[in-house]
Design an enzyme around this catalytic site. Structure first.
Site, mmCIF file in Angstrom:
data_model
loop_
_atom_site.group_PDB
_atom_site.id
_atom_site.type_symbol
_atom_site.label_atom_id
_atom_site.label_comp_id
_atom_site.label_asym_id
_atom_site.label_seq_id
_atom_site.Cartn_x
_atom_site.Cartn_y
_atom_site.Cartn_z
ATOM 1 C CE LYS A 231 -5.198 -1.338 1.688
ATOM 2 N NZ LYS A 231 -5.665 -2.287 1.701
ATOM 3 N NE ARG B 297 -8.340 -7.964 0.125
ATOM 4 C CZ ARG B 297 -7.200 -7.060 -1.625
ATOM 5 N NH1 ARG B 297 -6.755 -6.632 -0.667
ATOM 6 N NH2 ARG B 297 -8.323 -7.446 -1.971
HETATM 7 N N1 HH2 Z 1 -7.383 -3.468 0.189
HETATM 8 C C1 HH2 Z 1 -7.855 -3.586 -0.646
HETATM 9 C C2 HH2 Z 1 -9.273 -3.661 -1.370
HETATM 10 N N2 HH2 Z 1 -9.980 -4.724 -0.591
HETATM 11 N N3 HH2 Z 1 -10.193 -5.522 1.466
HETATM 12 C C3 HH2 Z 1 -10.165 -5.932 2.812
HETATM 13 N N4 HH2 Z 1 -10.817 -5.994 3.939
HETATM 14 N N5 HH2 Z 1 -8.982 -4.809 3.105
HETATM 15 C C4 HH2 Z 1 -8.104 -4.070 2.606
HETATM 16 O O1 HH2 Z 1 -7.232 -3.817 3.228
HETATM 17 C C5 HH2 Z 1 -8.404 -4.108 1.582
HETATM 18 C C6 HH2 Z 1 -9.627 -4.122 0.452
HETATM 19 C C7 HH2 Z 1 -7.210 -2.184 -2.266
HETATM 20 O O2 HH2 Z 1 -5.962 -3.171 -2.634
HETATM 21 P P1 HH2 Z 1 -6.100 -3.805 -3.467
HETATM 22 O O3 HH2 Z 1 -7.234 -5.478 -3.341
HETATM 23 O O4 HH2 Z 1 -4.829 -4.775 -4.128
HETATM 24 O O5 HH2 Z 1 -5.748 -3.257 -5.049
HETATM 25 P P2 HH2 Z 1 -7.923 -2.851 -5.674
HETATM 26 O O6 HH2 Z 1 -8.489 -2.110 -4.930
HETATM 27 O O7 HH2 Z 1 -6.613 -1.358 -6.906
HETATM 28 O O8 HH2 Z 1 -8.509 -3.649 -6.275
#
Ligand code: HH2
Length: 258
Positions: free
Chosen positions: A204, A239
């Site tokens: 992040k 996660r």
């Molecule tokens: N972070 C992201 C997406 N979903 N869900 C939970 N519960 N907690 C988190 O910290 C979280 C989440 C963002 O990360 P990522 O899925 O890698 O990216 P994107 O939202 O651009 O798909």
């Protein structure tokens, strides 16, 4: 929890999987590397992202969820939309992960109550498109705890069992780097709400800000440091993008902790 984004635009792994088959293979590889849950998402929630319609989210995620669930893997669906939740649960997903803590879609809480599945309620303010403007706090841990407590109460009022709820401080969502850092330090104040905690720090922005590493995929070392810190502060589920590396780090941390 391994992150499997079947999106063209996620901040770190968008566009990684050119086909359904490669996404399914990646899910299996994460499970083999030690992930207990595969979190499948069809919408990017990166800062400033525009929403994906549920039909498109379902089209992207369903074949992957069905294949992984049929193979016996535990799958969560990362969505804010009740229609996507329902389709994913029908296809074999076992957990709902909602970055809006069931605030986005008025149908979501009753659906989860009726299906009796575990749900992750994540803290955010506004939407991914607007959240940066809401990153103002005088006491971040107290405010996040109070806002999560309100979402928990709404979920319970809709008929969701308290023991089906997992809370998430929402690192990077309506939080500036200094907010994310203080919230991780004060994670025990969120744990005091009485639910298991999920924490997502993987690759992040705050890691990039501190380390000066601009490319998210190059932030593994910082992600591991933050993940172990989160465990020490009470996280129950991490996660992550890099499952094998995180599993190794966690095993050593657990052995040393005793
Ligand atoms: N972070 C992201 C997406 N979903 N869900 C939970 N519960 N907690 C988190 O910290 C979280 C989440 C963002 O990360 P990522 O899925 O890698 O990216 P994107 O939202 O651009 O798909």
């Amino acid at each position: 929890m391994g992150i499997l984004n079947v999106t063209p635009d996620s901040f770190s792994d968008g566009g990684t999987y050119p086909s359904v088959q490669t996404a399914i293979a990646a899910g299996h590889a994460m499970a083999q590397a030690g992930a207990d849950i595969i979190d499948v998402g069809g919408e990017s929630t990166r800062p400033g992202a525009t929403p994906t319609p549920p039909e498109e989210e379902i089209r992207r995620t369903l074949p992957v969820i069905r294949a992984l669930a049929e193979a016996g893997l535990r799958v969560s669906i990362d969505t804010r939309n009740a229609a996507t939740m329902a389709a994913a649960l029908d296809a074999g997903a076992a957990i709902v992960n909602d970055v809006s803590a069931l605030a986005h879609d008025p149908e979501a809480a009753t659906l989860i109550a009726a299906r009796r599945v575990p749900v992750i309620l994540m803290h955010m303010r506004g939407t991914p498109a607007t959240m940066a403007a809401h990153a103002h706090y005088t006491d971040i841990a107290a405010e996040v705890a109070a806002e999560l407590a309100a979402r928990m109460a709404a979920a319970i009022a809709a008929g969701i069992a308290p023991e089906a709820i997992c809370l998430d401080p929402g690192i990077g969502f309506a939080k500036r780097p200094e907010h994310s850092i203080e919230l991780l330090r004060r994670l025990p104040e969120i744990a005091a709400l009485g639910c298991p905690l999920l924490v997502g720090v993987s690759r992040k922005g705050f890691i990039g800000r501190i380390s000066g590493v601009a490319t998210p995929a190059d932030r593994l070392a910082g992600s591991l440091a933050a993940a172990l810190f989160a465990l020490w502060r009470g996280a129950a589920i991490l996660r992550v993008h890099d499952v094998a590396e995180t599993a190794q780090a966690v095993r050593i941390w657990q052995a040393l902790r005793g």
